[in-house]
Design a protein around this motif. Structure first.
Motif, short mmCIF file in Angstrom:
data_model
loop_
_atom_site.label_atom_id
_atom_site.label_comp_id
_atom_site.label_asym_id
_atom_site.label_seq_id
_atom_site.Cartn_x
_atom_site.Cartn_y
_atom_site.Cartn_z
N VAL A 7 55.78 54.74 26.68
CA VAL A 7 54.42 54.30 26.36
C VAL A 7 54.46 53.46 25.09
N ALA A 8 53.70 52.35 25.08
CA ALA A 8 53.63 51.48 23.91
C ALA A 8 52.26 50.82 23.84
N ASP A 9 51.86 50.45 22.64
CA ASP A 9 50.61 49.73 22.44
C ASP A 9 50.84 48.23 22.32
N GLU A 10 52.10 47.80 22.42
CA GLU A 10 52.43 46.38 22.35
C GLU A 10 53.53 46.07 23.37
N PRO A 11 53.68 44.80 23.74
CA PRO A 11 54.66 44.46 24.77
C PRO A 11 56.09 44.41 24.24
N SER A 12 56.65 45.59 23.98
CA SER A 12 58.01 45.66 23.46
C SER A 12 58.64 47.00 23.86
N SER A 13 59.80 46.94 24.50
CA SER A 13 60.47 48.19 24.87
C SER A 13 60.96 48.93 23.64
N GLU A 14 61.13 48.23 22.53
CA GLU A 14 61.56 48.87 21.28
C GLU A 14 60.43 49.69 20.65
N ALA A 15 59.18 49.45 21.08
CA ALA A 15 58.03 50.15 20.52
C ALA A 15 57.60 51.34 21.37
N THR A 16 58.36 51.67 22.40
CA THR A 16 57.93 52.74 23.30
C THR A 16 58.22 54.12 22.74
N GLU A 17 57.38 55.05 23.19
CA GLU A 17 57.56 56.47 22.88
C GLU A 17 57.65 57.19 24.23
N PRO A 18 58.70 58.01 24.44
CA PRO A 18 58.78 58.74 25.71
C PRO A 18 57.84 59.94 25.74
N VAL A 19 57.18 60.12 26.88
CA VAL A 19 56.29 61.26 27.09
C VAL A 19 56.68 61.91 28.41
N THR A 20 56.94 63.20 28.39
CA THR A 20 57.32 63.94 29.59
C THR A 20 56.08 64.54 30.23
N VAL A 21 55.98 64.36 31.56
CA VAL A 21 54.87 64.92 32.32
C VAL A 21 55.47 65.83 33.39
N SER A 22 55.18 67.11 33.30
CA SER A 22 55.75 68.12 34.20
C SER A 22 54.82 68.38 35.37
N ALA A 23 55.34 69.10 36.37
CA ALA A 23 54.54 69.47 37.54
C ALA A 23 53.25 70.15 37.10
N GLY A 24 52.14 69.72 37.68
CA GLY A 24 50.84 70.27 37.34
C GLY A 24 50.15 69.57 36.18
N GLU A 25 50.79 68.55 35.60
CA GLU A 25 50.20 67.83 34.47
C GLU A 25 49.79 66.42 34.89
N VAL A 26 48.86 65.85 34.12
CA VAL A 26 48.39 64.49 34.34
C VAL A 26 48.50 63.70 33.04
N ILE A 27 48.57 62.37 33.18
CA ILE A 27 48.60 61.48 32.03
C ILE A 27 47.73 60.28 32.35
N ARG A 28 46.96 59.80 31.36
CA ARG A 28 46.05 58.67 31.54
C ARG A 28 46.46 57.52 30.62
N PHE A 29 46.35 56.30 31.17
CA PHE A 29 46.61 55.09 30.40
C PHE A 29 45.38 54.19 30.47
N PRO A 30 44.79 53.87 29.31
CA PRO A 30 43.63 52.97 29.32
C PRO A 30 44.08 51.53 29.59
N PRO A 31 43.15 50.66 29.97
CA PRO A 31 43.51 49.26 30.13
C PRO A 31 44.14 48.73 28.83
N GLY A 32 45.22 47.99 28.98
CA GLY A 32 45.88 47.38 27.82
C GLY A 32 47.01 48.19 27.22
N GLN A 33 47.18 49.45 27.60
CA GLN A 33 48.30 50.24 27.08
C GLN A 33 49.50 50.04 28.01
N TYR A 34 50.65 49.80 27.42
CA TYR A 34 51.88 49.55 28.19
C TYR A 34 52.52 50.88 28.57
N GLN A 35 53.04 50.94 29.79
CA GLN A 35 53.68 52.17 30.26
C GLN A 35 54.66 51.86 31.38
#
Length: 166
Positions: A72-100
């Protein structure tokens, strides 16, 4: 009203070949304002094939089985990403404009899940921005995305205008 069984929805893979099973449930249901795709990701496969954003759509992913990783990143750069783990039974939301980018980095287990998008059931290809390394200008930049008449993806570097088709 329309009802479908996931097993009855045909598989439609990405032209990028990044997943084995993607079933466009919203197409089978005939939705107009809501997108829903079912995925089965083998180890190493991804939902989309790269870091990207939808400028016109929010996305929600629900993991039914396994564990998905999203960069996940707020800018178009793979160097700016943060990994987030989503396990079974979990959800994750990305608003328009957030890179994922979501993928299965488990070496043995598969991931089964759903991707939901709104406010439309179809992508506005011009509102999607993918992050790629440009072979022409040598930079990792945002690339505009379009779908060709042959149903292939065409990426256009926003820095130099170089076009690449997959």
């Amino acid at each position: 009203m329309r009802k479908v069984a996931i097993d009855d929805v045909d598989v439609e893979r990405s032209p990028l070949g990044v997943h084995s099973v993607r079933k466009p449930v919203s197409d089978a249901l005939g939705t107009e304002h809501f997108a829903m795709n079912y995925f089965e990701l083998k180890p190493g496969e991804s939902f989309s094939g790269g870091l990207h954003t939808h400028h016109d759509q929010e996305e929600v992913f629900y993991v039914l089985e396994g564990e998905a990783t999203f960069d996940v990143a707020d800018e178009p750069s793979s160097e700016a990403t943060e990994p987030v783990t989503v396990s079974a039974g979990e959800v994750i939301r990305f608003p328009p404009g957030q890179y994922q980018e979501g993928y299965n980095d488990d070496e043995e287990e598969s991931v089964v899940g759903f991707a939901f998008g709104a406010p439309s059931s179809k992508h506005d290809w011009e509102s999607i921005e993918s992050v790629l390394h440009c072979s022409e200008c040598g930079e990792e930049t945002g690339h505009g995305l379009s779908l060709t008449d042959e149903n292939r993806f065409e990426f256009t570097c926003q820095e130099c205008g170089n076009e690449v088709t997959f």
